[in-house]
Structure formats: structure tokens, C-alpha cells
Write a protein that holds these residues in place. Sequence first.
Motif, PDB file in Angstrom:
ATOM      1  N   ASN A 154      11.254  -2.725  -9.508  1.00 45.43           N
ATOM      2  CA  ASN A 154      10.453  -2.325 -10.670  1.00 45.43           C
ATOM      3  C   ASN A 154       9.976  -0.878 -10.606  1.00 45.43           C
ATOM      4  O   ASN A 154       9.660  -0.269 -11.635  1.00 45.43           O
ATOM      5  CB  ASN A 154       9.228  -3.231 -10.813  1.00 45.43           C
ATOM      6  CG  ASN A 154       9.575  -4.622 -11.308  1.00 45.43           C
ATOM      7  OD1 ASN A 154      10.614  -4.819 -11.946  1.00 45.43           O
ATOM      8  ND2 ASN A 154       8.728  -5.591 -11.012  1.00 45.43           N
ATOM      9  N   GLY A 155       9.923  -0.305  -9.376  1.00 40.57           N
ATOM     10  CA  GLY A 155       9.269   0.981  -9.184  1.00 40.57           C
ATOM     11  C   GLY A 155       9.655   2.100 -10.138  1.00 40.57           C
ATOM     12  O   GLY A 155       8.773   2.708 -10.766  1.00 40.57           O
ATOM     13  N   GLU A 185      18.064   0.207  -6.544  1.00 38.41           N
ATOM     14  CA  GLU A 185      18.474  -0.975  -5.782  1.00 38.41           C
ATOM     15  C   GLU A 185      17.749  -1.077  -4.442  1.00 38.41           C
ATOM     16  O   GLU A 185      17.790  -2.111  -3.779  1.00 38.41           O
ATOM     17  CB  GLU A 185      19.989  -0.953  -5.551  1.00 38.41           C
ATOM     18  CG  GLU A 185      20.783  -1.098  -6.836  1.00 38.41           C
ATOM     19  CD  GLU A 185      22.198  -0.589  -6.678  1.00 38.41           C
ATOM     20  OE1 GLU A 185      23.127  -1.425  -6.680  1.00 38.41           O
ATOM     21  OE2 GLU A 185      22.376   0.639  -6.549  1.00 38.41           O
ATOM     22  N   GLY A 186      17.108   0.010  -4.027  1.00 44.33           N
ATOM     23  CA  GLY A 186      16.331  -0.011  -2.805  1.00 44.33           C
ATOM     24  C   GLY A 186      17.134   0.179  -1.541  1.00 44.33           C
ATOM     25  O   GLY A 186      16.583   0.146  -0.439  1.00 44.33           O
ATOM     26  N   LEU A 188       8.889  -3.256 -19.510  1.00 42.74           N
ATOM     27  CA  LEU A 188       9.487  -2.924 -18.225  1.00 42.74           C
ATOM     28  C   LEU A 188      10.805  -3.663 -17.990  1.00 42.74           C
ATOM     29  O   LEU A 188      11.809  -3.058 -17.612  1.00 42.74           O
ATOM     30  CB  LEU A 188       8.492  -3.219 -17.095  1.00 42.74           C
ATOM     31  CG  LEU A 188       8.860  -2.685 -15.708  1.00 42.74           C
ATOM     32  CD1 LEU A 188       7.601  -2.353 -14.915  1.00 42.74           C
ATOM     33  CD2 LEU A 188       9.690  -3.688 -14.911  1.00 42.74           C
ATOM     34  N   SER A 189      10.817  -4.953 -18.216  1.00 48.79           N
ATOM     35  CA  SER A 189      12.028  -5.746 -17.972  1.00 48.79           C
ATOM     36  C   SER A 189      13.181  -5.284 -18.851  1.00 48.79           C
ATOM     37  O   SER A 189      14.334  -5.183 -18.402  1.00 48.79           O
ATOM     38  CB  SER A 189      11.754  -7.233 -18.214  1.00 48.79           C
ATOM     39  OG  SER A 189      10.851  -7.732 -17.251  1.00 48.79           O
ATOM     40  N   GLY A 190      12.881  -4.972 -20.107  1.00 50.06           N
ATOM     41  CA  GLY A 190      13.917  -4.508 -21.026  1.00 50.06           C
ATOM     42  C   GLY A 190      14.476  -3.162 -20.620  1.00 50.06           C
ATOM     43  O   GLY A 190      15.692  -2.930 -20.696  1.00 50.06           O
ATOM     44  N   LEU A 191      13.604  -2.260 -20.175  1.00 43.23           N
ATOM     45  CA  LEU A 191      14.042  -0.927 -19.725  1.00 43.23           C
ATOM     46  C   LEU A 191      14.905  -1.047 -18.473  1.00 43.23           C
ATOM     47  O   LEU A 191      15.946  -0.381 -18.367  1.00 43.23           O
ATOM     48  CB  LEU A 191      12.812  -0.063 -19.443  1.00 43.23           C
ATOM     49  CG  LEU A 191      13.072   1.338 -18.897  1.00 43.23           C
ATOM     50  CD1 LEU A 191      13.866   2.174 -19.892  1.00 43.23           C
ATOM     51  CD2 LEU A 191      11.755   2.028 -18.537  1.00 43.23           C
ATOM     52  N   MET A 232       0.829  -1.200   0.000  1.00 50.33           N
ATOM     53  CA  MET A 232       0.000   0.000   0.000  1.00 50.33           C
ATOM     54  C   MET A 232       0.867   1.255   0.000  1.00 50.33           C
ATOM     55  O   MET A 232       0.584   2.218  -0.713  1.00 50.33           O
ATOM     56  CB  MET A 232      -0.920   0.001   1.227  1.00 50.33           C
ATOM     57  CG  MET A 232      -1.877   1.189   1.288  1.00 50.33           C
ATOM     58  SD  MET A 232      -2.973   1.269  -0.171  1.00 50.33           S
ATOM     59  CE  MET A 232      -3.992  -0.182   0.132  1.00 50.33           C
ATOM     60  N   SER A 233       1.945   1.239   0.797  1.00 51.87           N
ATOM     61  CA  SER A 233       2.862   2.376   0.829  1.00 51.87           C
ATOM     62  C   SER A 233       3.505   2.578  -0.543  1.00 51.87           C
ATOM     63  O   SER A 233       3.634   3.713  -1.018  1.00 51.87           O
ATOM     64  CB  SER A 233       3.947   2.155   1.883  1.00 51.87           C
ATOM     65  OG  SER A 233       4.903   3.198   1.843  1.00 51.87           O
ATOM     66  N   GLY A 234       3.901   1.481  -1.184  1.00 51.79           N
ATOM     67  CA  GLY A 234       4.484   1.571  -2.517  1.00 51.79           C
ATOM     68  C   GLY A 234       3.503   2.145  -3.526  1.00 51.79           C
ATOM     69  O   GLY A 234       3.873   2.965  -4.369  1.00 51.79           O
ATOM     70  N   HIS A 235       2.241   1.727  -3.401  1.00 56.02           N
ATOM     71  CA  HIS A 235       1.201   2.231  -4.309  1.00 56.02           C
ATOM     72  C   HIS A 235       0.996   3.729  -4.105  1.00 56.02           C
ATOM     73  O   HIS A 235       0.904   4.494  -5.077  1.00 56.02           O
ATOM     74  CB  HIS A 235      -0.101   1.468  -4.055  1.00 56.02           C
ATOM     75  CG  HIS A 235      -1.232   1.873  -4.943  1.00 56.02           C
ATOM     76  ND1 HIS A 235      -1.207   1.688  -6.311  1.00 56.02           N
ATOM     77  CD2 HIS A 235      -2.420   2.479  -4.659  1.00 56.02           C
ATOM     78  CE1 HIS A 235      -2.330   2.137  -6.838  1.00 56.02           C
ATOM     79  NE2 HIS A 235      -3.086   2.632  -5.857  1.00 56.02           N
TER      80      HIS A 235
END
Length: 250
Positions: A170-171, A155-156, A228-231, A131-134
Motif C-alpha cells: 500500500n505504501g 512489490e517490496g 487506494l485499492s483502485g489506484l 514504526m520504520s514504515g511510518h
Amino acid sequence: MSLFVLTLRRIWRVLFFLNAFVWFILLFPFFYILLLKESWFPLVFKLKKVWGNLILYCVGIRYSVESHFKPEPGKAYVFCPNHISYLDIMLIYLVIPVYFHTIGKAELRRIPLFGNFFSKMNIPLDRKSRMSGHRAIIRASEDIKKGISITLFPEGGIIATPTKLGKFKNGPFKLAISNQVAIVPISFLNNWEILPDGEETNTGGWPGRARVIIHKAIETQGMTDANLSGLKEETFNVIQKSLDNYGSNK
């Protein structure tokens, strides 16, 4: 490393953080006033640059930037730097040439004085909460629609092996694609040598020149979630290649 050198390096590390704290306290009244109105946030951003330069100058850190990025006026971007040291957090404000908000750990809100300073302007994120990520993505998208760029460490967190990137989240890429704005990779090449983290924290730190590369923007126009994965892989490879080249040329 001799005990004498190690002691000097550890003293320098303490002075680095003490210096950052002292300058923050001295500038806090100005931050507090300017954070009262959202229209004043760009002035807060400029004051952060002053704060960052004061911190680095007083402890003997300089920086050089190799830039391949040319921002277009009024256009927002998603900046993706690798994360190898606490020094990265100060340098993003000194090397990124456009106004931005950053997404950072929600835990920063708990720090006295700094918590209010952080959450007023930037975007808190609890990585353990979907939820926080959203909410963070929604807020960041709102900023982008206003023409405000976003900076997010893909990398987080700070990675234990600074010469090898950690797995990207992914964000940043989902954010860029959903808003059709460009990703700008940033390479911090040697911050970990100046102000180490992780297992190397006990080695202290030492003055030096931080070397930064701001890479060409990667456009996302026309991309969908299928890209997304390619980017993410393309951004990863750009930064990792620069780290490899730095290591081989030392």
C-alpha cells in the motif's frame, strides 16, 4: 544450455558485480564529499547516473526507453517500477528523467561504505517494523513537499516469477494520495533475462538491451484513502499488461 555457455554466463555475472564494486570504490571519494551537504545531493544524483552508465557500458548492457511520461517542472511524483532483477536498481537512475530519492531496504545500511552512501540521501525502510514504515512515509512526504520525487518498488522486493507481478504494497499509493501527487508506473520488461535472480541466479547472465516503458502519470488529485485499492489495481494492471505484451511478442 551447454556447460561451456553456462560457465561463460556465470563468469559474466561475477564480472558484472565486480565491475560495479570497482567503479563504486573509484567514485566513492566524490560521493563522500558531495554527501556532506544536502544542497549537493542533486550532484550525487548526477554522479549515480555516471556510475550506472559506467557499470552497464563495461559489461555490454544497453537500454532503450519508451516514454509516455512528460514531467512538469517543479512537480514531484511517485515512481512505481516492477522489480525483477538487481539491474532495476541501477536503471532507475538512468531512465527516470527527474531528480528523486528512493525508499529501500534498511539492511543496506549495514554494508560497509555503501551503507553511509545509501542512508544519507535515500530513505531506509524495515518492512518488518510498522514504526520504520511510518517514519519512511513521513520522510518521503517531507521530500515531496520540497518538490523531490520518490521511487519505490511496490512489490517490496525482487519477485520469483518475473513475468507476473507480485502483490503490491500500500505504501506508494498511500504516499501519493496523502500528498496528492501522481503515480508513474514503470515497466522493466526483460532485466531478468539479462541478470536473473532467484532460482535462475545460477544461470549467470549475459549482455543485452534492457527494455523499459515509462507509462503515463496517474493523477491522484481529489483521491482519498477510499481510492487506494483502485489506484493500486490500476497501476498493477498497467505494468502487468506491458509484461504480457512483451511476452507475447517475443
